[in-house]
Design a protein around this motif. Structure first.
Motif: not given
Ligand SMILES: [Zn+2]
Length: 239
Positions: A75-94
């Motif tokens: 996620y940090p890698k993709l944020a850095k390359y594509f969209n630095r403004k993306t949220t820094k907090t992600v939720t996974f729900v199983i």
């Protein structure tokens, strides 16, 4: 093929996320999920947070670790390359109540634990889904096949366990078309990156997010329409 089918159903579900029926199911509001969770966690590393809400008491803890690790690797890698403004907090729900494979909306990814019981090495579902968060396209930004093609291209390029998960780009065949979505489109994008424009996917992602995508994009970037490019690809689809 089975996987493609399942992912296709996820895509449809994702599109439905925008309508009122899904809003009523509290897709983004995870308070109720939290109340019944068997296992909750919040992990922060280098400015990125993952909130983990697991509603399946039988979920494999080793798999939990692998899914979380994949988030922090990609996620940090993709944020850095594509969209630095993306949220820094992600939720996974199983979420045993979710019937697709996985789906993402508003920084929340829901995973169906039954999928992982059958496919325990399909770890890079994480890579595909978190790319949807990075994408964050406005409604009707462009065709859905581009959105899914980019997410699978990203899985192809950044996946941590594609081989182990027996996930790969399919061979080209003449029945395919660029708008078949998912891996077929991802393979086409990979070919464009190799043969026309190294930054093609980065730029395509950017125009979709800014709401400025039009079919003219293909001509502006490569000198050809998407149909002309596909014809060229079909004539020499080596990657
Ligand atoms: Zn997707």
């Amino acid at each position: 093929m089975k996987t493609i089918f399942f992912y296709a159903s996820v895509c449809i579900t994702m599109l439905l996320c925008h309508n009122a029926a899904w809003a009523q199911r509290d897709w983004h509001n995870t308070d109720k999920d939290r109340e019944v969770a068997a296992d909750k966690d919040s992990i922060t590393k280098k400015g990125y947070t993952l909130i983990w809400i697991n509603k399946d008491p039988n979920f494999d803890m080793e798999l939990k670790k692998r899914l979380i690790d994949t988030y922090f690797i990609n996620y940090p890698k993709l944020a850095k390359y594509f969209n630095r403004k993306t949220t820094k907090t992600v939720t996974f729900v199983i979420d045993p109540d979710y019937e697709g494979v996985a789906a993402t909306s508003g920084g929340v990814v829901r995973y169906n634990p039954a999928w992982f019981v059958k496919n325990p090495t399909d770890i890079d579902v994480v890579t595909h889904e978190v790319m949807h968060i990075v994408q964050g396209y406005p409604h009707r930004a462009g065709p859905g096949w581009i959105t899914e093609g980019i997410a699978d291209y990203v899985r192809f390029k950044y996946g941590v366990a594609n081989e182990e998960g027996n996930w790969k780009l399919p061979d080209f065949n003449e029945k395919q078309n660029y708008d078949n979505s998912y891996r077929i489109t991802a393979r086409f994008f990979h070919w464009i990156v190799k043969n026309h424009d190294k930054k093609f996917v980065k730029k395509l992602d950017k125009v979709l997010r800014s709401g400025t995508y039009s079919p003219e994009f293909w001509v502006a970037r490569t000198g050809s329409t998407v149909d002309e490019l596909w014809e060229e690809y079909a004539g020499n689809p080596t990657i």
